[in-house]
Design an enzyme around this catalytic site. Sequence first.
Site, mmCIF file in Angstrom:
data_model
loop_
_atom_site.group_PDB
_atom_site.id
_atom_site.type_symbol
_atom_site.label_atom_id
_atom_site.label_comp_id
_atom_site.label_asym_id
_atom_site.label_seq_id
_atom_site.Cartn_x
_atom_site.Cartn_y
_atom_site.Cartn_z
ATOM 1 N N GLY A 116 -44.379 -19.285 -75.715
ATOM 2 C CA GLY A 116 -44.098 -18.949 -74.329
ATOM 3 C C GLY A 116 -44.704 -19.985 -73.409
ATOM 4 N N GLY A 134 -44.697 -21.532 -70.580
ATOM 5 C CA GLY A 134 -44.403 -21.663 -69.169
ATOM 6 C C GLY A 134 -45.558 -22.376 -68.490
ATOM 7 N N LYS A 165 -44.499 -13.389 -71.152
ATOM 8 C CA LYS A 165 -44.646 -12.333 -70.160
ATOM 9 C C LYS A 165 -44.969 -11.009 -70.843
ATOM 10 C CE LYS A 165 -43.519 -14.572 -66.313
ATOM 11 N NZ LYS A 165 -44.431 -14.676 -65.157
ATOM 12 N N LYS A 206 -59.555 -8.800 -63.701
ATOM 13 C CA LYS A 206 -58.402 -9.670 -63.434
ATOM 14 C C LYS A 206 -57.191 -8.839 -63.014
ATOM 15 C CE LYS A 206 -55.577 -13.207 -63.481
ATOM 16 N NZ LYS A 206 -55.079 -13.744 -64.756
ATOM 17 N N ASN A 250 -54.863 -9.170 -59.621
ATOM 18 C CA ASN A 250 -53.397 -9.262 -59.630
ATOM 19 C C ASN A 250 -52.768 -8.154 -58.807
ATOM 20 O OD1 ASN A 250 -53.070 -11.570 -61.234
ATOM 21 N ND2 ASN A 250 -53.207 -10.410 -63.123
ATOM 22 N N ASN A 270 -50.501 -9.907 -56.190
ATOM 23 C CA ASN A 270 -49.184 -10.280 -56.713
ATOM 24 C C ASN A 270 -48.027 -9.677 -55.945
ATOM 25 O OD1 ASN A 270 -50.741 -11.513 -58.783
ATOM 26 N ND2 ASN A 270 -49.045 -11.234 -60.204
ATOM 27 N N SER A 311 -48.130 -15.956 -56.177
ATOM 28 C CA SER A 311 -48.371 -15.140 -57.366
ATOM 29 C C SER A 311 -47.262 -15.350 -58.391
ATOM 30 C CB SER A 311 -48.455 -13.654 -56.991
ATOM 31 O OG SER A 311 -47.180 -13.143 -56.651
ATOM 32 N N SER A 312 -47.579 -15.066 -59.655
ATOM 33 C CA SER A 312 -46.555 -15.162 -60.699
ATOM 34 C C SER A 312 -45.400 -14.218 -60.404
ATOM 35 C CB SER A 312 -47.162 -14.856 -62.066
ATOM 36 O OG SER A 312 -47.731 -13.557 -62.091
ATOM 37 N N GLU A 324 -43.664 -8.988 -63.971
ATOM 38 C CA GLU A 324 -44.574 -8.195 -64.794
ATOM 39 C C GLU A 324 -45.156 -7.019 -64.021
ATOM 40 O OE1 GLU A 324 -46.775 -11.079 -67.819
ATOM 41 O OE2 GLU A 324 -47.045 -11.743 -65.758
#
Length: 301
Positions: free
Chosen positions: A7, A9, A76, A182, A186, A190, A251-252, A264
Site C-alpha cells: 500500500g 501511498g 487504508k 493519534k 485524527n 480530519n 488531512s488524509s 477512513e
Amino acid sequence: MKIAVMGAGAVGCYYGGMLARAGHEVMLIARPAHVAAIERDGLRLEAQGFDEHIRLSASSDPAAVAGAELVLFCVKSPDTESAGDLLRPHLAPGALLLTLQNGVDNAERLRKRLPQAVAAAVVYVATEMAGPGHVKHHGRGELVIEPSNTAAVSSEAVAQMLIAAGVPTEVSPDVVGALWAKLILNCAYNALSAISRQPYGVLAQAAGVADVMGDVVAECLAVAEAEGVRVPGDVPAAVRRIAETMPNQFSSTAQDLMRGKPSEIDHLNGLVVRRGAARGVPTPVNRVLHTLVKLLEAKAG
C-alpha cells in the site's frame, strides 16, 4: 534488510523511500501509475531537507512481498483484511508486519488473518502524493512501535534501522494508549479539514473551530476511559500543536475526498461513535462530523 511496503501511498512511499535512501532493499507495492513512474525515474522524495530521485523496486503484484523480512503495512483501514488475504500466500514465515495505519484496531484485525508477527505503529507524519511516483513531505515523521520479538527481526532492531535512516522511532509497551492519542488527533482534524477543504494551519484559526475540536476531544477521552484505555500526555495541547507543526497539511480524509476516493472516516470518528454507543457514552459531535463526511463521500459518487 529486505523490506516490502504494502500500500505504497504517501505514508508508505515516505518511509520506504527513507529506508531505500539509507541503503536497504525496498519493494514498493503500489498502484500501476506509481509503479510506472518509479520504474522510469525512481521515487521522487521531496522532503524538507532534500529533493531526490531514489532508485528502488516497485510492483502492483502483492506476490512481490516474497522474501521480505519486514513489511510496512500501509493500506487504508477499510482494506486491512482484504490486503492481508492477498499477502498471506507470499509472506516469509518469519516476517514482521508493521501496521502504519490510522485507527486503533488494524493490528488486531490483521493478526486474525495472518500467522506472522504483527506489530502496531503510531505514525506522526505529514505527507502527500504530489503526482505519480512523487511523494512530498510536509513535516514530522516519527514512529512509535509496539514491542515484538517473535519474528526473525525484532521491533528494537527495526527501530534502530529506522533511526539510522533518519526516522525518529521509539518502541513503547503502551502502543494502545498512543494509538488512541493519534486517533483523537485524527478525529479533531480530519473531518473538519475534509469538510472545509482547508489545511490545518488555516483551519485552526477559523472562528469556532477550537471549541468544536475541544468537544471532539472530550468525547473521545470519555470513550477511551470507558474502554479502559489510558491516553498519555496532554491531549488538548497535542491537538493545538498539530496546527503549528503541520500548518500546510490537508488531512488524509480531505485528500481522499478531493480525489473522489472513499475515506477512513468509519475508522476515525465513526469508531468513536460505535465504541461510545456500546459503552453508553454520548458522542454527538463525532456523530455529526462522521455523518457530514459520509454525505460528502456519497455526493462524490
